[in-house]
Design an enzyme around this catalytic site. Structure first.
Site, PDB file in Angstrom:
ATOM      1  N   PHE A 146      89.896  10.429 -35.856  1.00  0.00           N
ATOM      2  CA  PHE A 146      88.817  10.922 -34.998  1.00  0.00           C
ATOM      3  C   PHE A 146      88.010  11.937 -35.794  1.00  0.00           C
ATOM      4  CE2 PHE A 146      86.412  13.448 -32.122  1.00  0.00           C
ATOM      5  CZ  PHE A 146      85.914  12.517 -31.233  1.00  0.00           C
ATOM      6  N   ASP A 231      89.399  16.625 -43.320  1.00  0.00           N
ATOM      7  CA  ASP A 231      88.756  17.030 -42.066  1.00  0.00           C
ATOM      8  C   ASP A 231      89.722  17.983 -41.354  1.00  0.00           C
ATOM      9  OD1 ASP A 231      87.821  17.386 -39.526  1.00  0.00           O
ATOM     10  OD2 ASP A 231      87.216  15.302 -39.221  1.00  0.00           O
ATOM     11  N   LYS A 260      84.792  23.799 -35.024  1.00  0.00           N
ATOM     12  CA  LYS A 260      85.508  24.313 -33.855  1.00  0.00           C
ATOM     13  C   LYS A 260      85.755  25.830 -33.922  1.00  0.00           C
ATOM     14  CE  LYS A 260      87.683  19.925 -32.623  1.00  0.00           C
ATOM     15  NZ  LYS A 260      86.975  19.491 -31.427  1.00  0.00           N
TER      16      LYS A 260
HETATM   17  C1  LIG Z   1      89.215  16.169 -36.672  1.00  0.00           C
HETATM   18  C2  LIG Z   1      87.890  16.237 -35.987  1.00  0.00           C
HETATM   19  N1  LIG Z   1      86.767  16.009 -36.688  1.00  0.00           N
HETATM   20  C3  LIG Z   1      85.559  16.070 -36.111  1.00  0.00           C
HETATM   21  C4  LIG Z   1      85.410  16.353 -34.781  1.00  0.00           C
HETATM   22  C5  LIG Z   1      84.033  16.379 -34.160  1.00  0.00           C
HETATM   23  O1  LIG Z   1      83.671  17.682 -33.830  1.00  0.00           O
HETATM   24  P1  LIG Z   1      82.458  17.926 -32.806  1.00  0.00           P
HETATM   25  O2  LIG Z   1      82.935  17.513 -31.444  1.00  0.00           O
HETATM   26  O3  LIG Z   1      82.200  19.422 -32.900  1.00  0.00           O
HETATM   27  O4  LIG Z   1      81.310  17.118 -33.293  1.00  0.00           O
HETATM   28  C6  LIG Z   1      86.557  16.586 -34.010  1.00  0.00           C
HETATM   29  C7  LIG Z   1      86.436  16.875 -32.558  1.00  0.00           C
HETATM   30  O5  LIG Z   1      87.371  16.787 -31.801  1.00  0.00           O
HETATM   31  C8  LIG Z   1      87.825  16.532 -34.622  1.00  0.00           C
HETATM   32  O6  LIG Z   1      88.943  16.729 -33.932  1.00  0.00           O
END
Ligand SMILES: Cc1ncc(COP(=O)(O)O)c(C=O)c1O
Length: 405
Positions: A146, A231, A260
């Site tokens: 994700f 990530d 986040k």
């Molecule tokens: C691992 C990871 N990458 C990217 C994102 C995307 O972040 P955003 O919702 O701020 O676009 C998330 C969101 O849950 C995430 O958990």
């Protein structure tokens, strides 16, 4: 006695459903204020927050130092765009770069934008530095990933809900099973510019890869001249008991993607951190964002980085995480069939014969604990790192009651 028709929650839930697209299925609670690890709803009921905005609230709600930084900045300067430099910018980039052990930082806003930035930088690096033929770059990603919701990112999602009917899809991604080093190695070819992974898969249910996997990925990326992009948008910044989830295995990726918690639960702030041989490929006009690195974002994020620089939150997360682990493991066989814990981050698989994750979260909410299900019978717990031992015990005790029926 509280009479149902004088409660404000049902009407507020109805109104929210009436006036928004239904791209979420929230629990029927309507929050109006919060402090630390506690939320209060419009009817005055209090809840222990065990989700922390999917880890965007690692320091709790309205942490005094973060709120003070935001207030002070609101009174001085909020936005310049990147057309001009402002006085919070350099400090933010330098302090975050130092926390990451990297040369450079590129600030954006949301997590998805940081991921998109990482993909763009990796492709440009591939063409300009590695010498990949034009238009041929590929990136290896993992099943169950994700990384956000943009059209390119959902193109390589393996979750049909996230992906279906949003095509045509962006090419250039190879999906391999998560945790399988041989499959990942086999997928790399001469045009591979990056491997993009979550060091722990959050949305998938806090899935921790087998020991040795991340060091193995690091090694193969180095050997094959491929960038390792971690990530850490959900796993990073103290959540797992270390600054980065990669730290647990002594792994340093070429690029950190952060988001986040970087915004302190106040403003969206994301960033890419990497060395100048990688991020240096971007030249003026090639990438940007109007709000990326704005003064308010930088002022809050500087304070976030300073909170992390002492290591106190990481230690707290590691120590309290052991208490959480012990409590949750005590429920194995009593309604839980699997538990995965890293720091204050836990994925719990409920016996599907007992109830769904959604049902468990609804019952927990009735008992004053807020958490969120993910994928069927799995619940993720990610309380703010300011949670206390007693509050962890409370959450575990309420979960035990829910599972006991
Ligand atoms: C691992 C990871 N990458 C990217 C994102 C995307 O972040 P955003 O919702 O701020 O676009 C998330 C969101 O849950 C995430 O958990």
């Amino acid at each position: 006695m509280i009479v149902d028709d004088i409660l404000r929650t049902p009407g507020a839930v109805r109104d929210a459903e009436r006036w928004t697209a239904h791209n979420y299925h929230p629990l029927p609670v309507v929050i109006s204020s919060a402090e630390g690890a506690w939320l209060t709803d419009v009817d005055g009921r209090r809840y222990l927050d065990c989700l922390a905005g999917y880890s965007a609230l690692n320091f709790g709600h309205r942490h005094p130092r973060l709120i003070a930084a935001a207030h002070a900045q609101l009174d001085r300067l909020t936005l310049t765009s990147r057309a001009f430099i402002h006085d919070q910018f350099a400090d933010f980039c330098r302090e975050l770069a130092e926390l990451c052990g990297k040369d450079l930082v590129l600030p954006m806003n949301t997590g998805a934008e940081a991921v998109e930035t990482g993909i763009k930088v990796a492709r440009k690096w591939g063409y300009q530095v590695k010498g990949v033929p034009a238009g041929q770059a590929n990136i290896v990603v993992a099943e169950g990933n994700f990384h956000g919701r943009t059209t390119t990112i959902v193109s390589f999602s393996t979750d049909e809900d996230a992906r279906a009917d949003f095509g045509p899809y962006t090419p250039g991604f190879t999906v391999v099973p998560y945790g399988d080093l041989d499959a990942l190695t086999a997928a790399i070819d001469e045009n591979t510019v990056a491997v993009l992974l979550e060091p722990i898969q959050g949305e998938q249910g806090v899935v921790v890869p087998p020991e040795g996997y991340l060091p193995g990925v690091r090694q193969v990326c180095t050997e094959r001249n491929v960038l390792f992009i971690a990530d850490e948008i959900q796993s990073g910044l103290g959540r797992t008991g270390a600054t980065f989830a990669c730290d647990h295995e002594g792994v340093v990726p070429d690029m950190y993607l952060l988001g986040k918690a970087l915004g302190g639960g106040i403003v969206p702030v994301s960033a890419v951190a990497a060395n100048s041989d990688v991020l240096g490929v971007l030249k003026p006009g090639q990438h940007g964002s109007t709000f990326g690195g704005n003064p308010l974002a930088c002022a809050v994020a500087i304070e976030v980085v300073r909170l992390l620089a002492t290591g106190e939150f990481q230690r707290r997360s590691a120590e309290l995480g052991e208490r959480l682990r012990a409590g949750l493991e005590g429920l194995l066989g009593k309604g839980l069939v699997a538990v995965r814990v890293r720091g204050l981050w836990a994925g719990l698989d409920i016996d599907p014969a007992l109830m769904s994750g959604r049902e468990a979260c609804e019952r927990l909410a009735e008992r004053g604990v807020l958490a969120k299900d993910t994928h069927g019978s799995t619940i993720r717990l990610a309380p703010p790192l300011v949670i206390t031992e007693e509050e962890i015990d409370l959450a575990v005790a309420q979960l035990a009651e829910v599972l006991a029926g």
